[in-house]
Write a protein that holds these residues in place. Structure first.
Motif, short mmCIF file in Angstrom:
data_model
loop_
_atom_site.label_atom_id
_atom_site.label_comp_id
_atom_site.label_asym_id
_atom_site.label_seq_id
_atom_site.Cartn_x
_atom_site.Cartn_y
_atom_site.Cartn_z
N TYR A 110 65.75 -11.01 -71.91
CA TYR A 110 66.53 -11.19 -70.84
C TYR A 110 66.55 -12.44 -70.16
CZ TYR A 110 66.59 -5.85 -70.50
OH TYR A 110 66.65 -4.48 -70.76
N TYR A 111 68.32 -12.91 -69.68
CA TYR A 111 68.39 -13.56 -69.25
C TYR A 111 68.85 -14.26 -68.14
CZ TYR A 111 68.74 -15.66 -74.56
OH TYR A 111 68.09 -15.36 -74.87
N CYS A 112 68.61 -14.78 -67.29
CA CYS A 112 69.24 -14.65 -65.57
C CYS A 112 70.63 -16.62 -65.84
CB CYS A 112 68.01 -15.58 -64.44
SG CYS A 112 68.37 -16.14 -63.09
N ASN A 113 70.93 -15.96 -65.23
CA ASN A 113 72.66 -16.59 -65.30
C ASN A 113 73.33 -16.95 -63.89
OD1 ASN A 113 75.68 -15.37 -64.21
ND2 ASN A 113 75.73 -16.46 -66.52
N GLY A 114 74.06 -17.74 -63.72
CA GLY A 114 73.79 -18.42 -62.13
C GLY A 114 75.41 -18.65 -62.29
N VAL A 115 76.32 -18.24 -61.58
CA VAL A 115 77.61 -18.80 -61.78
C VAL A 115 77.91 -19.46 -60.18
CG1 VAL A 115 80.47 -18.60 -61.92
CG2 VAL A 115 78.30 -16.96 -63.05
N SER A 116 78.31 -20.96 -60.80
CA SER A 116 79.42 -22.16 -59.06
C SER A 116 80.85 -21.98 -59.59
CB SER A 116 78.89 -23.11 -59.52
OG SER A 116 78.31 -23.93 -60.24
N TYR A 117 80.76 -22.35 -58.93
CA TYR A 117 82.59 -22.50 -58.26
C TYR A 117 82.93 -23.48 -60.40
CZ TYR A 117 82.09 -28.14 -57.79
OH TYR A 117 81.84 -28.92 -57.03
N ASP A 118 82.42 -24.44 -61.01
CA ASP A 118 82.64 -24.50 -62.20
C ASP A 118 81.80 -24.81 -63.59
OD1 ASP A 118 81.59 -28.38 -61.40
OD2 ASP A 118 80.65 -26.42 -61.28
N ARG A 119 80.70 -24.07 -63.44
CA ARG A 119 79.86 -24.06 -63.92
C ARG A 119 78.64 -22.85 -63.97
NH1 ARG A 119 75.86 -28.99 -65.45
NH2 ARG A 119 75.26 -27.60 -67.16
N VAL A 120 78.46 -22.42 -65.25
CA VAL A 120 77.43 -21.56 -65.40
C VAL A 120 76.15 -22.21 -66.32
CG1 VAL A 120 77.19 -19.21 -66.95
CG2 VAL A 120 79.35 -20.22 -65.98
N TYR A 121 75.40 -21.54 -65.72
CA TYR A 121 74.20 -22.12 -65.48
C TYR A 121 72.71 -20.68 -66.29
CZ TYR A 121 75.08 -25.88 -62.70
OH TYR A 121 75.85 -26.29 -61.67
N TRP A 122 72.39 -20.90 -67.15
CA TRP A 122 71.15 -20.11 -67.83
C TRP A 122 70.10 -20.43 -67.97
CZ3 TRP A 122 73.49 -15.25 -69.48
CH2 TRP A 122 74.38 -15.53 -69.78
N GLY A 123 69.13 -19.37 -67.83
CA GLY A 123 67.93 -19.20 -67.67
C GLY A 123 67.47 -19.81 -69.52
N GLN A 124 65.78 -19.41 -69.88
CA GLN A 124 65.37 -19.62 -71.17
C GLN A 124 65.45 -18.61 -71.56
OE1 GLN A 124 63.58 -20.11 -69.14
NE2 GLN A 124 62.04 -19.05 -69.45
#
Length: 115
Positions: free
Chosen positions: A93-107
């Motif tokens: 299971y991966y955590c994900n975060g979305v901003s206006y210009d990027r997508v972030y992922w956890g490990q």
């Protein structure tokens, strides 16, 4: 920049529960949507649940009624409460975060449902 760190995975018996946490740090003010994805062996990564900064939620059909996503304002920590787990829920299971210009992922954190 945003850093995401998941915790709470593990081994659970069928019918059991787990609670995943995702702690966000850095420029969290830029995050508008956070979610949980999962990837089982040999399968594509799929969206399990998401939540917006306004609190709107979305769920994968197969987890509706069993999983609940929630967050602390202002999107610093996101949780995934998983109940009535079955073997089909086994995945990373991966955590994900979305901003206006990027997508972030956890490990990622492993969830294994097995007797």
């Amino acid at each position: 920049q945003v850093q995401l760190v998941e915790s709470g995975g593990g081994l659970v018996q069928p019918g059991g529960s787990l609670r995943l946490s995702c702690a966000a740090s850095g420029s969290t003010f830029s995050i508008s949507v956070m979610g949980w994805y999962r990837q089982a062996p040999g399968k594509e990564r799929e969206l399990v649940a998401s939540i917006t900064s306004g609190g709107s939620t979305n769920y994968l059909d197969s987890v509706k009624g069993r999983f609940t996503i929630s967050r602390d304002k202002p999107m610093n920590t996101v949780y995934l409460q998983m109940d009535s787990l079955n073997s089909e829920d086994t995945a990373v299971y991966y955590c994900n975060g979305v901003s206006y210009d990027r997508v972030y992922w956890g490990q990622g954190t492993q969830v294994t449902v097995s007797s």
